[in-house]
Scaffold this motif. Structure first.
Motif, PDB file in Angstrom:
ATOM      1  N   LEU A 119       0.668  -0.851  -0.223  1.00 32.39           N
ATOM      2  CA  LEU A 119      -0.305   0.144   0.211  1.00 32.39           C
ATOM      3  C   LEU A 119       1.149   1.121   0.018  1.00 32.39           C
ATOM      4  CD1 LEU A 119      -3.115  -1.039   2.804  1.00 32.39           C
ATOM      5  CD2 LEU A 119      -2.757  -1.122   0.403  1.00 32.39           C
ATOM      6  N   GLU A 120       2.718   1.470   0.313  1.00 33.12           N
ATOM      7  CA  GLU A 120       3.132   2.710   0.843  1.00 33.12           C
ATOM      8  C   GLU A 120       3.413   3.247  -0.516  1.00 33.12           C
ATOM      9  OE1 GLU A 120       4.629   2.343   5.211  1.00 33.12           O
ATOM     10  OE2 GLU A 120       5.961   0.679   3.061  1.00 33.12           O
ATOM     11  N   GLU A 121       2.892   2.507  -1.508  1.00 36.06           N
ATOM     12  CA  GLU A 121       3.535   1.873  -2.901  1.00 36.06           C
ATOM     13  C   GLU A 121       3.073   2.829  -3.995  1.00 36.06           C
ATOM     14  OE1 GLU A 121       6.571   1.124  -4.828  1.00 36.06           O
ATOM     15  OE2 GLU A 121       7.330  -0.841  -3.282  1.00 36.06           O
ATOM     16  N   ILE A 122       1.588   3.487  -3.057  1.00 42.18           N
ATOM     17  CA  ILE A 122       0.047   3.104  -3.699  1.00 42.18           C
ATOM     18  C   ILE A 122       0.708   5.441  -3.924  1.00 42.18           C
ATOM     19  CG2 ILE A 122      -1.651   3.788  -4.278  1.00 42.18           C
ATOM     20  CD1 ILE A 122      -0.413   0.851  -4.280  1.00 42.18           C
ATOM     21  N   LYS A 123       1.535   5.816  -5.228  1.00 37.12           N
ATOM     22  CA  LYS A 123       1.490   7.023  -4.923  1.00 37.12           C
ATOM     23  C   LYS A 123       1.090   7.714  -6.458  1.00 37.12           C
ATOM     24  CE  LYS A 123       3.556   7.109  -0.998  1.00 37.12           C
ATOM     25  NZ  LYS A 123       2.847   7.875   0.207  1.00 37.12           N
ATOM     26  N   ILE A 124       0.641   9.289  -6.788  1.00 38.47           N
ATOM     27  CA  ILE A 124       0.629   9.929  -8.241  1.00 38.47           C
ATOM     28  C   ILE A 124       1.769  10.432  -8.488  1.00 38.47           C
ATOM     29  CG2 ILE A 124      -1.753   9.740  -7.485  1.00 38.47           C
ATOM     30  CD1 ILE A 124      -1.009  12.773  -7.100  1.00 38.47           C
ATOM     31  N   PRO A 125       1.794   9.953  -9.772  1.00 38.97           N
ATOM     32  CA  PRO A 125       0.869   9.711 -10.821  1.00 38.97           C
ATOM     33  C   PRO A 125       0.672   8.038 -11.158  1.00 38.97           C
ATOM     34  CG  PRO A 125       2.728  10.257 -12.325  1.00 38.97           C
ATOM     35  CD  PRO A 125       3.128  10.541 -10.751  1.00 38.97           C
ATOM     36  N   PHE A 126      -0.123   7.342 -11.845  1.00 32.63           N
ATOM     37  CA  PHE A 126      -0.556   6.125 -11.641  1.00 32.63           C
ATOM     38  C   PHE A 126      -0.286   5.851 -12.713  1.00 32.63           C
ATOM     39  CE2 PHE A 126      -4.170   6.302  -8.387  1.00 32.63           C
ATOM     40  CZ  PHE A 126      -3.942   5.986  -7.688  1.00 32.63           C
ATOM     41  N   GLU A 127      -0.053   4.384 -12.824  1.00 32.56           N
ATOM     42  CA  GLU A 127       0.658   4.569 -14.513  1.00 32.56           C
ATOM     43  C   GLU A 127      -0.684   3.978 -15.236  1.00 32.56           C
ATOM     44  OE1 GLU A 127       3.678   3.396 -14.498  1.00 32.56           O
ATOM     45  OE2 GLU A 127       4.132   3.134 -12.861  1.00 32.56           O
ATOM     46  N   ARG A 128      -0.301   4.089 -16.360  1.00 31.86           N
ATOM     47  CA  ARG A 128      -1.398   4.479 -17.385  1.00 31.86           C
ATOM     48  C   ARG A 128      -0.866   3.552 -19.126  1.00 31.86           C
ATOM     49  NH1 ARG A 128      -3.259  10.592 -18.158  1.00 31.86           N
ATOM     50  NH2 ARG A 128      -2.951  10.946 -16.037  1.00 31.86           N
ATOM     51  N   MET A 129      -2.249   2.232 -19.797  1.00 33.90           N
ATOM     52  CA  MET A 129      -1.952   2.813 -20.990  1.00 33.90           C
ATOM     53  C   MET A 129      -3.169   2.664 -21.980  1.00 33.90           C
ATOM     54  SD  MET A 129      -1.967  -1.064 -21.480  1.00 33.90           S
ATOM     55  CE  MET A 129       0.028  -1.710 -20.146  1.00 33.90           C
ATOM     56  N   SER A 130      -3.643   2.590 -22.618  1.00 32.68           N
ATOM     57  CA  SER A 130      -3.992   2.835 -24.250  1.00 32.68           C
ATOM     58  C   SER A 130      -5.106   1.314 -24.028  1.00 32.68           C
ATOM     59  CB  SER A 130      -3.661   3.574 -25.348  1.00 32.68           C
ATOM     60  OG  SER A 130      -3.095   2.826 -25.775  1.00 32.68           O
ATOM     61  N   TYR A 131      -6.117   1.017 -24.510  1.00 37.58           N
ATOM     62  CA  TYR A 131      -6.604  -0.452 -24.547  1.00 37.58           C
ATOM     63  C   TYR A 131      -6.141  -0.840 -26.068  1.00 37.58           C
ATOM     64  CZ  TYR A 131      -9.469  -3.392 -26.954  1.00 37.58           C
ATOM     65  OH  TYR A 131     -10.895  -4.130 -27.341  1.00 37.58           O
ATOM     66  N   ASP A 132      -5.453   0.045 -26.875  1.00 38.44           N
ATOM     67  CA  ASP A 132      -4.792  -0.524 -28.538  1.00 38.44           C
ATOM     68  C   ASP A 132      -3.599  -1.048 -27.323  1.00 38.44           C
ATOM     69  OD1 ASP A 132      -6.695   0.778 -29.305  1.00 38.44           O
ATOM     70  OD2 ASP A 132      -5.562   2.575 -30.034  1.00 38.44           O
ATOM     71  N   ASP A 133      -2.564  -0.655 -26.387  1.00 37.56           N
ATOM     72  CA  ASP A 133      -1.235  -1.219 -26.712  1.00 37.56           C
ATOM     73  C   ASP A 133      -1.711  -2.374 -25.213  1.00 37.56           C
ATOM     74  OD1 ASP A 133      -0.019   1.215 -27.111  1.00 37.56           O
ATOM     75  OD2 ASP A 133       0.258   2.192 -25.882  1.00 37.56           O
ATOM     76  N   ALA A 134      -2.970  -1.973 -24.621  1.00 34.10           N
ATOM     77  CA  ALA A 134      -3.430  -3.665 -23.303  1.00 34.10           C
ATOM     78  C   ALA A 134      -3.460  -4.414 -24.109  1.00 34.10           C
ATOM     79  CB  ALA A 134      -4.296  -3.021 -22.648  1.00 34.10           C
ATOM     80  N   ILE A 135      -3.990  -4.270 -25.576  1.00 29.87           N
ATOM     81  CA  ILE A 135      -4.532  -5.740 -26.855  1.00 29.87           C
ATOM     82  C   ILE A 135      -2.838  -5.914 -27.098  1.00 29.87           C
ATOM     83  CG2 ILE A 135      -5.339  -6.721 -28.708  1.00 29.87           C
ATOM     84  CD1 ILE A 135      -7.555  -5.931 -26.390  1.00 29.87           C
ATOM     85  N   LYS A 136      -1.968  -5.416 -27.878  1.00 29.18           N
ATOM     86  CA  LYS A 136      -0.670  -5.942 -27.759  1.00 29.18           C
ATOM     87  C   LYS A 136      -0.199  -6.416 -26.948  1.00 29.18           C
ATOM     88  CE  LYS A 136       0.180  -2.039 -31.212  1.00 29.18           C
ATOM     89  NZ  LYS A 136       0.100  -0.683 -31.839  1.00 29.18           N
ATOM     90  N   THR A 137      -0.376  -6.146 -25.798  1.00 25.96           N
ATOM     91  CA  THR A 137       0.676  -6.547 -24.319  1.00 25.96           C
ATOM     92  C   THR A 137      -0.081  -8.027 -23.805  1.00 25.96           C
ATOM     93  OG1 THR A 137       1.376  -4.399 -23.724  1.00 25.96           O
ATOM     94  CG2 THR A 137       1.192  -6.417 -22.372  1.00 25.96           C
ATOM     95  N   LEU A 138      -1.745  -8.094 -24.648  1.00 27.98           N
ATOM     96  CA  LEU A 138      -1.728  -9.236 -24.257  1.00 27.98           C
ATOM     97  C   LEU A 138      -1.922 -10.542 -24.839  1.00 27.98           C
ATOM     98  CD1 LEU A 138      -5.489  -7.622 -22.635  1.00 27.98           C
ATOM     99  CD2 LEU A 138      -3.552  -8.908 -20.944  1.00 27.98           C
ATOM    100  N   LYS A 139      -1.813  -9.469 -26.257  1.00 28.39           N
ATOM    101  CA  LYS A 139      -1.460 -10.868 -27.609  1.00 28.39           C
ATOM    102  C   LYS A 139      -0.171 -11.178 -27.406  1.00 28.39           C
ATOM    103  CE  LYS A 139      -3.346 -10.176 -32.028  1.00 28.39           C
ATOM    104  NZ  LYS A 139      -4.363 -10.666 -31.856  1.00 28.39           N
ATOM    105  N   ASN A 140       1.050 -10.123 -27.009  1.00 24.67           N
ATOM    106  CA  ASN A 140       2.387 -10.426 -26.559  1.00 24.67           C
ATOM    107  C   ASN A 140       2.230 -12.166 -25.630  1.00 24.67           C
ATOM    108  OD1 ASN A 140       3.104  -9.153 -29.301  1.00 24.67           O
ATOM    109  ND2 ASN A 140       2.922  -7.275 -28.136  1.00 24.67           N
ATOM    110  N   ASN A 141       1.645 -11.818 -24.986  1.00 23.68           N
ATOM    111  CA  ASN A 141       1.760 -12.836 -23.599  1.00 23.68           C
ATOM    112  C   ASN A 141       0.377 -14.151 -24.047  1.00 23.68           C
ATOM    113  OD1 ASN A 141       3.544 -11.677 -21.280  1.00 23.68           O
ATOM    114  ND2 ASN A 141       2.929  -9.793 -22.233  1.00 23.68           N
TER     115      ASN A 141
END
Length: 430
Positions: A268-290
């Motif tokens: 929980l101590e890791e939860i600092k802003i800014p949060f991570e961001r990923m577009s849906y497009d990049d998320a699809i690519k990441t999932l397909k690559n895995n």
């Protein structure tokens, strides 16, 4: 004599106090009895020494049973070995009710048995700690919004139509007409934002989705801020500031409860802003690559969300989903109308979506078009269209699921422990 709660005993070190509560547990080592007390605010160990109390009082304590209601007078002293840092030496005990045959012993029980006795299960140290953390999450969220100029605006629970464009609705007979239990307060929050600028609703939502997963409840609570003149990027910033504030408040004010349930506080101590961001497009690519079997246009399920969230130690925004994956009211990206200006905020450690948000459509004609595309009844949404007809402005908002947030912050395996009385597919009692 000072009457106080267990959570406040640290203020009265060396003094005699009266605590009104219940006997949670008891053990004995001959001439000393150790009474573990609870009063709703916390737990404390009370020591009864045979040489320092009357024979009658020592014998009375020997016969105390689990969950008997008692008043205890004792002197507070610090003890570094105690979870709270304090214990008390007993001077007197008054029994209000001696409990017999209490059904939940402090041992392992089956889940169904515990759920059948949820009204008693919530008295245990772990369950009461979770519910105090839940309170802190709600309190701190409201505190953040109130401090930033938001007005609480209550939305109706009974509504004339769907808000999310799904069929998972609980229909009720409303004096001879069909009405539904609300899925969200969002549409009404939009109307209030046009009147008050920055608002939030907090209330129950209902989904008749026949799901039995560890992340789903039939009845759950949603916090839904809505802001006039706020666009997509500002909406993301508001979400991460709110979530960061909630986590900080829990770490500051509920550290004993987090320790009681065995939560990894360092995560929980890791939860600092800014949060991570990923577009849906990049998320699809990441999932397909895995090696995920997924294509552009598919929505994400729990396995996909869990994999993506586990890539980071902080929450992850997935942004700009395909229009057909999301609700009718979401604003299309003007430079790419097949995707909408939206986000899902995924909690780390495999807890999945805790927030869904978007910029809302503010153009009247476009909203009419989207309602027609979704085959939604225009007459039911006339009032909602009026918001785009009379002084429309860009506006955005989001919904934070209270129970999913509790599950993540507490590190729970199942959402059933996040609410006092969960309603699930096959459970409507107690």
């Amino acid at each position: 004599m000072i009457k106080c709660s267990i959570s406040d005993v640290k203020q009265y070190e060396g003094q005699e106090v009266l605590i009104k509560g219940w006997l949670y547990n008891k053990r004995s080592s001959g001439k000393i009895q150790f009474l573990q007390l609870r009063d709703g605010s916390g737990f404390i160990q009370a020591i009864v020494e045979k040489s320092r109390v009357s024979p009658e009082l020592f014998e009375l304590c020997e016969h105390l049973t689990q969950e008997s209601s008692i008043n205890v007078v004792g002197r507070v002293r610090s003890d570094k070995r105690a979870p709270s840092g304090y214990e008390m030496d007993v001077i007197d005990v008054v029994v209000n009710q001696l409990t017999e045959d209490y059904p939940i012993a402090l041992k392992e029980h089956g889940v169904e048995f515990l759920m059948d006795n949820r009204h008693l299960w919530i008295r245990t140290e772990r369950q009461s700690a979770i519910l105090r953390i839940r309170h802190e999450i709600i309190k701190s969220a409201m505190e953040f919004l109130n401090n930033h100029g938001f007005i609480k605006a209550d939305a109706p629970i009974i509504t004339p139509a769907t808000c999310e464009g799904t069929t998972d609705l609980f229909e009720i007979d409303y004096f001879g007409e069909s009405a539904y239990l609300s899925q969200t307060g969002q549409l009404y929050a939009e109307a209030c934002a046009m009147a008050l600028g920055k608002v939030y609703t907090l209330g129950p939502a209902f989904r008749a989705e026949k799901s039995k997963t560890r992340r789903h409840l039939i009845e759950f609570w949603m916090l839904e801020p809505e802001v006039a003149y706020l666009e997509h990027e500002g909406n993301l910033e508001l979400q991460e500031k709110l979530v960061s504030y909630i986590v900080e408040s829990v770490l500051k004010n509920r550290i004993l409860e987090l320790k009681a349930i065995g939560r990894d506080i360092s995560a929980l101590e890791e939860i600092k802003i800014p949060f991570e961001r990923m577009s849906y497009d990049d998320a699809i690519k990441t999932l397909k690559n895995n090696n995920f079997d997924i294509e552009w246009g598919d929505d994400f399920g729990s396995p996909e969300e869990t994999f993506l969230a586990n890539l980071y130690k902080k929450p992850l925004f997935i942004t700009e989903y395909p229009k057909h994956c999301k609700a009718f009211y979401m604003q299309p990206n003007p430079n790419r109308p097949e995707v909408v200006l939206c986000d899902d905020l995924l909690a780390p450690e495999g807890y999945g979506e805790i927030i869904g948000g978007s910029q809302r459509i503010h153009d009247y004609d476009l909203m009419v078009q989207r309602l027609e595309e979704e085959n939604l009844p225009m007459d039911i949404y006339k009032w909602y269209l009026d918001l785009r007809k009379y002084g429309s402005v860009p506006h955005s908002g989001f919904g934070l699921g209270i129970e999913r947030t509790v599950a993540w912050i507490c590190g729970l395996d199942h959402i059933r422990e996040t609410i006092p009385f969960p309603r699930m597919l096959y459970r409507v009692t107690p």
